[in-house]
Design a protein around this motif. Structure first.
Motif, PDB file in Angstrom:
ATOM      1  N   GLU A 196       0.935  -1.240   0.127  1.00 12.35           N
ATOM      2  CA  GLU A 196       0.101   0.015   0.088  1.00 12.35           C
ATOM      3  C   GLU A 196       0.699   1.356  -0.144  1.00 12.35           C
ATOM      4  OE1 GLU A 196      -2.495   0.307   3.461  1.00 12.35           O
ATOM      5  OE2 GLU A 196      -2.777   2.322   3.199  1.00 12.35           O
ATOM      6  N   ILE A 248       1.223   4.193  -2.862  1.00 13.83           N
ATOM      7  CA  ILE A 248       0.994   5.751  -2.612  1.00 13.83           C
ATOM      8  C   ILE A 248       1.867   6.450  -3.133  1.00 13.83           C
ATOM      9  CG2 ILE A 248       0.316   7.434  -0.734  1.00 13.83           C
ATOM     10  CD1 ILE A 248      -0.976   4.932   0.765  1.00 13.83           C
ATOM     11  N   GLY A 308       0.918  11.989   3.143  1.00 18.07           N
ATOM     12  CA  GLY A 308       2.106  11.569   3.813  1.00 18.07           C
ATOM     13  C   GLY A 308       1.856  11.673   5.213  1.00 18.07           C
ATOM     14  N   ASP A 309       0.985  12.390   5.842  1.00 13.84           N
ATOM     15  CA  ASP A 309       0.789  12.511   7.422  1.00 13.84           C
ATOM     16  C   ASP A 309      -0.550  11.574   7.613  1.00 13.84           C
ATOM     17  OD1 ASP A 309       1.060  13.214  10.165  1.00 13.84           O
ATOM     18  OD2 ASP A 309       2.469  14.846   9.501  1.00 13.84           O
ATOM     19  N   ASP A 310      -1.084  11.832   8.877  1.00 13.52           N
ATOM     20  CA  ASP A 310      -2.360  11.115   9.104  1.00 13.52           C
ATOM     21  C   ASP A 310      -3.356  11.808   8.610  1.00 13.52           C
ATOM     22  OD1 ASP A 310      -1.287   8.780  10.908  1.00 13.52           O
ATOM     23  OD2 ASP A 310      -0.560  10.644  12.170  1.00 13.52           O
ATOM     24  N   LEU A 368      -8.570  10.667  -2.601  1.00 13.88           N
ATOM     25  CA  LEU A 368      -8.894   9.410  -3.280  1.00 13.88           C
ATOM     26  C   LEU A 368      -8.820   8.163  -2.654  1.00 13.88           C
ATOM     27  CD1 LEU A 368      -9.133   8.031  -6.273  1.00 13.88           C
ATOM     28  CD2 LEU A 368      -6.578   8.292  -6.209  1.00 13.88           C
ATOM     29  N   GLY A 410      -4.817  13.267  -0.310  1.00 11.20           N
ATOM     30  CA  GLY A 410      -4.905  12.246   0.541  1.00 11.20           C
ATOM     31  C   GLY A 410      -5.961  11.013   0.078  1.00 11.20           C
ATOM     32  N   GLY A 411      -5.984  10.347   0.758  1.00  9.68           N
ATOM     33  CA  GLY A 411      -6.885   9.205   0.321  1.00  9.68           C
ATOM     34  C   GLY A 411      -6.833   7.745   1.184  1.00  9.68           C
ATOM     35  N   ASP A 412      -7.240   6.787   0.639  1.00 12.46           N
ATOM     36  CA  ASP A 412      -6.790   5.703   1.175  1.00 12.46           C
ATOM     37  C   ASP A 412      -6.863   4.433   0.279  1.00 12.46           C
ATOM     38  OD1 ASP A 412      -6.723   3.987   3.678  1.00 12.46           O
ATOM     39  OD2 ASP A 412      -8.768   3.585   3.720  1.00 12.46           O
ATOM     40  N   THR A 413      -6.037   3.505   0.643  1.00 11.32           N
ATOM     41  CA  THR A 413      -5.870   2.303  -0.358  1.00 11.32           C
ATOM     42  C   THR A 413      -6.030   1.126   0.274  1.00 11.32           C
ATOM     43  OG1 THR A 413      -4.109   3.787  -1.270  1.00 11.32           O
ATOM     44  CG2 THR A 413      -3.969   1.617  -2.103  1.00 11.32           C
TER      45      THR A 413
HETATM   46  P1  ADP Z   1      -3.284   6.061   7.857  1.00 11.51           P
HETATM   47  O1  ADP Z   1      -2.992   4.801   8.265  1.00 11.51           O
HETATM   48  O2  ADP Z   1      -2.969   6.907   8.812  1.00 11.51           O
HETATM   49  O3  ADP Z   1      -4.702   6.035   7.279  1.00 11.51           O
HETATM   50  P2  ADP Z   1      -2.196   5.642   5.291  1.00 11.51           P
HETATM   51  O4  ADP Z   1      -1.112   4.694   5.322  1.00 11.51           O
HETATM   52  O5  ADP Z   1      -3.615   5.056   4.906  1.00 11.51           O
HETATM   53  O6  ADP Z   1      -2.375   6.412   6.519  1.00 11.51           O
HETATM   54  O7  ADP Z   1      -2.102   6.780   4.228  1.00 11.51           O
HETATM   55  C1  ADP Z   1      -0.917   7.487   4.317  1.00 11.51           C
HETATM   56  C2  ADP Z   1      -0.935   8.723   3.473  1.00 11.51           C
HETATM   57  O8  ADP Z   1      -1.123   8.604   2.161  1.00 11.51           O
HETATM   58  C3  ADP Z   1      -1.966   9.655   3.923  1.00 11.51           C
HETATM   59  O9  ADP Z   1      -1.470  10.879   3.824  1.00 11.51           O
HETATM   60  C4  ADP Z   1      -3.123   9.230   2.922  1.00 11.51           C
HETATM   61  O10 ADP Z   1      -4.000  10.447   2.925  1.00 11.51           O
HETATM   62  C5  ADP Z   1      -2.521   9.043   1.774  1.00 11.51           C
HETATM   63  N1  ADP Z   1      -2.963   8.036   0.659  1.00 11.51           N
HETATM   64  C6  ADP Z   1      -3.617   6.771   0.994  1.00 11.51           C
HETATM   65  N2  ADP Z   1      -4.100   6.166  -0.034  1.00 11.51           N
HETATM   66  C7  ADP Z   1      -4.045   7.185  -1.120  1.00 11.51           C
HETATM   67  C8  ADP Z   1      -4.580   7.325  -2.282  1.00 11.51           C
HETATM   68  N3  ADP Z   1      -5.152   6.216  -3.054  1.00 11.51           N
HETATM   69  N4  ADP Z   1      -4.375   8.560  -2.944  1.00 11.51           N
HETATM   70  C9  ADP Z   1      -3.837   9.561  -2.346  1.00 11.51           C
HETATM   71  N5  ADP Z   1      -3.487   9.623  -1.039  1.00 11.51           N
HETATM   72  C10 ADP Z   1      -3.326   8.468  -0.687  1.00 11.51           C
END
Ligand code: ADP
Ligand code: MG
Length: 324
Positions: free
Chosen positions: A5, A9, A25-27, A85, A121-124
């Motif tokens: 993951e 990113i 890159g941050d929370d 995203l 930011g986002g989540d994957t």
């Molecule tokens: P957390 O575990 O705190 O939720 P993540 O590891 O999920 O952190 O995400 C790390 C960083 O990457 C965060 O800034 C998050 O917003 C970003 N991020 C995660 N997935 C995506 C994505 N698909 N597109 C853009 N940013 C992402």
């Protein structure tokens, strides 16, 4: 090798975000709206098999996933600034040699760059393919265009053409067969819709209400009428549509594409008669065609008139995901 993951990113989605205090890159990200403005926030989810074919061109999917969100900003009169995203990806797309993510990101950033939208930011996660974009925009405090502002006497306007996306979809589903040139004319509306951001940004102060047409004109104009507690009359012959659709009117399937076809992402807005000239001028400046298709009246409900001026029976409705 399957990408982690973190690697996904870093490789595909981490970009400088000059418009944010803190990006990926941050929370969490940090953003600050311009002085005197309100934040405008919207989310749209695209799910494989429901909103797109599993084998869709990833570049076009990346583009469309942002375009549909830009369209919501346009409908509010807002300027898009930041996006989040969230992706659910099947294992097959996480292979390091898989070009899917590269293409998806290319399509997404092509449009993001064009509108100077920063991905912050986002989540994957692993899962069945789904793409969820949250967009954040801004607008001068109090200026946002709502669905509830239509007024009797307003003209009803639409941007662009309606029905093209539904016609292309009907072809892809094998329900009709379009000639290659006809398909070429309609397919962009389905795959890479143009959000009317520039037009929308200039409508506050000119229009009284607006919505973007994602579920079809009947459903979406219906929302304006309901929210504004007014009625509407629309003349079907005046609704702009692609020539390859017009030639099938008034056959029922063509009428359905025109009035209830989703996915066009054009704007429907209402404005006082006295603003006609200004709207035409705005349309020329923004290079976004607009057409007057009817009027708001007192009462409730929507009447669509055929070419002879008779009210058409409207047993078709917009696309509703929960209807069976
Ligand atoms: P957390 O575990 O705190 O939720 P993540 O590891 O999920 O952190 O995400 C790390 C960083 O990457 C965060 O800034 C998050 O917003 C970003 N991020 C995660 N997935 C995506 C994505 N698909 N597109 C853009 N940013 C992402
Ligand atoms: Mg996370």
């Amino acid at each position: 090798m399957v990408l982690s993951e973190f690697e996904i990113i870093r490789r595909y989605f981490t970009r400088a975000a000059p418009g944010a205090i803190l990006g990926i890159g941050d929370d969490a990200a940090l953003i600050r709206p311009s002085a005197g403005s309100e934040l405008v926030v919207s989310t749209d989810m695209l799910v494989s098999g429901t909103h797109f074919f599993p084998g869709v061109d990833p570049r076009k999917l990346g583009y469309k996933s942002l375009a549909v969100n830009l369209s919501d900003m346009a409908a509010m009169g807002a300027s898009p600034r930041w996006a989040m995203l969230a992706l659910a990806l099947p294992a097959s797309m996480l292979q390091a040699d898989e070009k899917w993510l590269e293409q998806f990101a290319a399509g997404f950033f092509e449009l993001a760059d064009a509108y100077e939208v920063n991905l912050i930011g986002g989540d994957t996660t692993r899962g069945p393919l789904a793409v969820c974009v949250t967009i954040i925009g801004e607008i001068a405090a109090g200026a946002a265009l709502r669905r509830s502002g239509a007024w009797p006497g307003d003209d009803i306007w639409i941007s662009g053409q309606l029905g093209g996306a539904a016609l292309a979809l009907a072809h892809q589903l094998g329900q009709i067969t379009l000639q290659p040139d006809e398909l070429a004319a309609c397919l962009p509306a389905l795959e890479t819709p143009v959000a009317r951001v520039g037009l929308g940004q200039h409508l506050p102060g000119l229009a009284n209400s607006a919505i973007d047409i994602s579920d079809g004109l009947l459903a979406d104009l219906g929302h304006i009428l309901d929210c504004s507690k007014v009625a509407g009359v629309v003349r079907m012959a005046e609704i702009s549509c692609p020539a390859c659709l017009r030639k099938y009117l008034p056959q029922p399937f063509a009428v359905t594409c025109l009035l209830a076809g989703g996915d066009d992402y054009e704007l429907c807005f209402t404005a006082p008669r006295a603003r006609r000239q200004e709207i035409e001028t705005l349309s020329r400046i923004q290079q976004a065609s607009v057409t007057r298709i009817g009027e708001i009246t007192e009462g409730t409900g929507l009447a669509v008139l055929d070419a002879a001026g008779r009210a058409m029976p409207l047993d078709i409705q917009g696309y509703d995901h929960f209807r069976t």
